[in-house]
Motif scaffolding. Sequence first.
Motif, PDB file in Angstrom:
ATOM      1  N   GLU A  19      57.904  74.292  82.920  1.00  0.00           N
ATOM      2  CA  GLU A  19      59.099  73.585  83.394  1.00  0.00           C
ATOM      3  C   GLU A  19      60.265  73.746  82.416  1.00  0.00           C
ATOM      4  OE1 GLU A  19      58.416  69.511  84.539  1.00  0.00           O
ATOM      5  OE2 GLU A  19      56.396  69.997  85.241  1.00  0.00           O
ATOM      6  N   HIS A  20      60.070  74.587  81.415  1.00  0.00           N
ATOM      7  CA  HIS A  20      61.100  74.886  80.416  1.00  0.00           C
ATOM      8  C   HIS A  20      61.479  73.669  79.578  1.00  0.00           C
ATOM      9  CE1 HIS A  20      61.483  78.763  82.344  1.00  0.00           C
ATOM     10  NE2 HIS A  20      61.556  78.123  83.492  1.00  0.00           N
ATOM     11  N   LEU A  21      60.514  72.786  79.318  1.00  0.00           N
ATOM     12  CA  LEU A  21      60.767  71.618  78.484  1.00  0.00           C
ATOM     13  C   LEU A  21      60.607  71.980  77.016  1.00  0.00           C
ATOM     14  CD1 LEU A  21      58.866  68.829  80.454  1.00  0.00           C
ATOM     15  CD2 LEU A  21      61.267  69.486  80.602  1.00  0.00           C
ATOM     16  N   GLY A  22      61.344  71.320  76.165  1.00  0.00           N
ATOM     17  CA  GLY A  22      61.237  71.507  74.724  1.00  0.00           C
ATOM     18  C   GLY A  22      60.164  70.596  74.151  1.00  0.00           C
ATOM     19  N   ASN A  23      59.933  70.722  72.850  1.00  0.00           N
ATOM     20  CA  ASN A  23      58.888  69.949  72.188  1.00  0.00           C
ATOM     21  C   ASN A  23      59.072  68.442  72.336  1.00  0.00           C
ATOM     22  OD1 ASN A  23      57.520  72.241  71.265  1.00  0.00           O
ATOM     23  ND2 ASN A  23      58.817  72.379  69.459  1.00  0.00           N
ATOM     24  N   ALA A  24      60.290  67.956  72.151  1.00  0.00           N
ATOM     25  CA  ALA A  24      60.538  66.517  72.248  1.00  0.00           C
ATOM     26  C   ALA A  24      60.293  66.011  73.667  1.00  0.00           C
ATOM     27  CB  ALA A  24      61.958  66.190  71.806  1.00  0.00           C
ATOM     28  N   GLU A  25      60.699  66.788  74.655  1.00  0.00           N
ATOM     29  CA  GLU A  25      60.487  66.391  76.045  1.00  0.00           C
ATOM     30  C   GLU A  25      59.007  66.395  76.406  1.00  0.00           C
ATOM     31  OE1 GLU A  25      64.435  68.141  78.182  1.00  0.00           O
ATOM     32  OE2 GLU A  25      63.095  69.564  77.191  1.00  0.00           O
ATOM     33  N   ILE A  26      58.278  67.391  75.922  1.00  0.00           N
ATOM     34  CA  ILE A  26      56.840  67.449  76.160  1.00  0.00           C
ATOM     35  C   ILE A  26      56.157  66.261  75.500  1.00  0.00           C
ATOM     36  CG2 ILE A  26      54.712  68.725  75.641  1.00  0.00           C
ATOM     37  CD1 ILE A  26      56.390  71.305  75.970  1.00  0.00           C
ATOM     38  N   ALA A  27      56.535  65.967  74.277  1.00  0.00           N
ATOM     39  CA  ALA A  27      55.951  64.834  73.557  1.00  0.00           C
ATOM     40  C   ALA A  27      56.185  63.535  74.325  1.00  0.00           C
ATOM     41  CB  ALA A  27      56.531  64.735  72.153  1.00  0.00           C
ATOM     42  N   ALA A  28      57.387  63.358  74.841  1.00  0.00           N
ATOM     43  CA  ALA A  28      57.704  62.138  75.597  1.00  0.00           C
ATOM     44  C   ALA A  28      56.878  62.055  76.872  1.00  0.00           C
ATOM     45  CB  ALA A  28      59.194  62.105  75.920  1.00  0.00           C
ATOM     46  N   ARG A  29      56.722  63.165  77.555  1.00  0.00           N
ATOM     47  CA  ARG A  29      55.950  63.179  78.797  1.00  0.00           C
ATOM     48  C   ARG A  29      54.475  62.899  78.552  1.00  0.00           C
ATOM     49  NH1 ARG A  29      57.833  66.669  83.274  1.00  0.00           N
ATOM     50  NH2 ARG A  29      60.074  66.353  83.313  1.00  0.00           N
ATOM     51  N   LEU A  30      53.963  63.400  77.423  1.00  0.00           N
ATOM     52  CA  LEU A  30      52.530  63.251  77.123  1.00  0.00           C
ATOM     53  C   LEU A  30      52.250  62.052  76.229  1.00  0.00           C
ATOM     54  CD1 LEU A  30      51.541  66.980  76.528  1.00  0.00           C
ATOM     55  CD2 LEU A  30      51.315  65.626  78.610  1.00  0.00           C
ATOM     56  N   PHE A  31      53.279  61.264  75.930  1.00  0.00           N
ATOM     57  CA  PHE A  31      53.128  60.091  75.067  1.00  0.00           C
ATOM     58  C   PHE A  31      52.466  60.457  73.743  1.00  0.00           C
ATOM     59  CE2 PHE A  31      52.879  58.657  79.486  1.00  0.00           C
ATOM     60  CZ  PHE A  31      54.017  57.889  79.531  1.00  0.00           C
ATOM     61  N   THR A  32      53.023  61.463  73.096  1.00  0.00           N
ATOM     62  CA  THR A  32      52.505  61.942  71.822  1.00  0.00           C
ATOM     63  C   THR A  32      53.679  62.222  70.890  1.00  0.00           C
ATOM     64  OG1 THR A  32      50.985  63.512  70.808  1.00  0.00           O
ATOM     65  CG2 THR A  32      52.442  64.391  72.477  1.00  0.00           C
ATOM     66  N   SER A  33      53.378  62.688  69.699  1.00  0.00           N
ATOM     67  CA  SER A  33      54.435  62.989  68.741  1.00  0.00           C
ATOM     68  C   SER A  33      55.008  64.384  68.977  1.00  0.00           C
ATOM     69  CB  SER A  33      53.894  62.912  67.308  1.00  0.00           C
ATOM     70  OG  SER A  33      53.022  63.992  67.067  1.00  0.00           O
ATOM     71  N   VAL A  34      56.244  64.563  68.519  1.00  0.00           N
ATOM     72  CA  VAL A  34      56.861  65.888  68.594  1.00  0.00           C
ATOM     73  C   VAL A  34      56.042  66.873  67.781  1.00  0.00           C
ATOM     74  CG1 VAL A  34      58.919  67.231  67.992  1.00  0.00           C
ATOM     75  CG2 VAL A  34      59.157  64.965  69.005  1.00  0.00           C
ATOM     76  N   ARG A  35      55.498  66.420  66.669  1.00  0.00           N
ATOM     77  CA  ARG A  35      54.694  67.300  65.817  1.00  0.00           C
ATOM     78  C   ARG A  35      53.488  67.857  66.572  1.00  0.00           C
ATOM     79  NH1 ARG A  35      52.402  65.701  59.834  1.00  0.00           N
ATOM     80  NH2 ARG A  35      51.677  67.772  59.316  1.00  0.00           N
ATOM     81  N   GLU A  36      52.807  66.998  67.327  1.00  0.00           N
ATOM     82  CA  GLU A  36      51.650  67.462  68.094  1.00  0.00           C
ATOM     83  C   GLU A  36      52.083  68.417  69.202  1.00  0.00           C
ATOM     84  OE1 GLU A  36      48.126  65.795  70.993  1.00  0.00           O
ATOM     85  OE2 GLU A  36      48.944  64.437  69.498  1.00  0.00           O
ATOM     86  N   ALA A  37      53.181  68.105  69.865  1.00  0.00           N
ATOM     87  CA  ALA A  37      53.683  68.977  70.922  1.00  0.00           C
ATOM     88  C   ALA A  37      54.045  70.348  70.357  1.00  0.00           C
ATOM     89  CB  ALA A  37      54.897  68.342  71.595  1.00  0.00           C
TER      90      ALA A  37
END
Length: 58
Positions: A19-37
């Motif tokens: 879906e062309h999401l960035g790390n921060a957006e993925i982290a928010a969607r998966l309820f995780t940290s940007v570092r993990e994403a």
Amino acid sequence: MSAPTISARESEVLALLGEHLGNAEIAARLFTSVREARAEAAKKAAEKPSGTNPARGE
């Protein structure tokens, strides 16, 4: 040769990268940290052929 098996979490990350999401957006969607994403995205990028960028869905 069989395709590598991926976890449910990796499948979620790949779908969000598609879906062309960035790390921060993925982290928010998966309820995780940007570092993990970022780590998951880097892991998937390492598995792709050179010259592709999973963050852009390539």
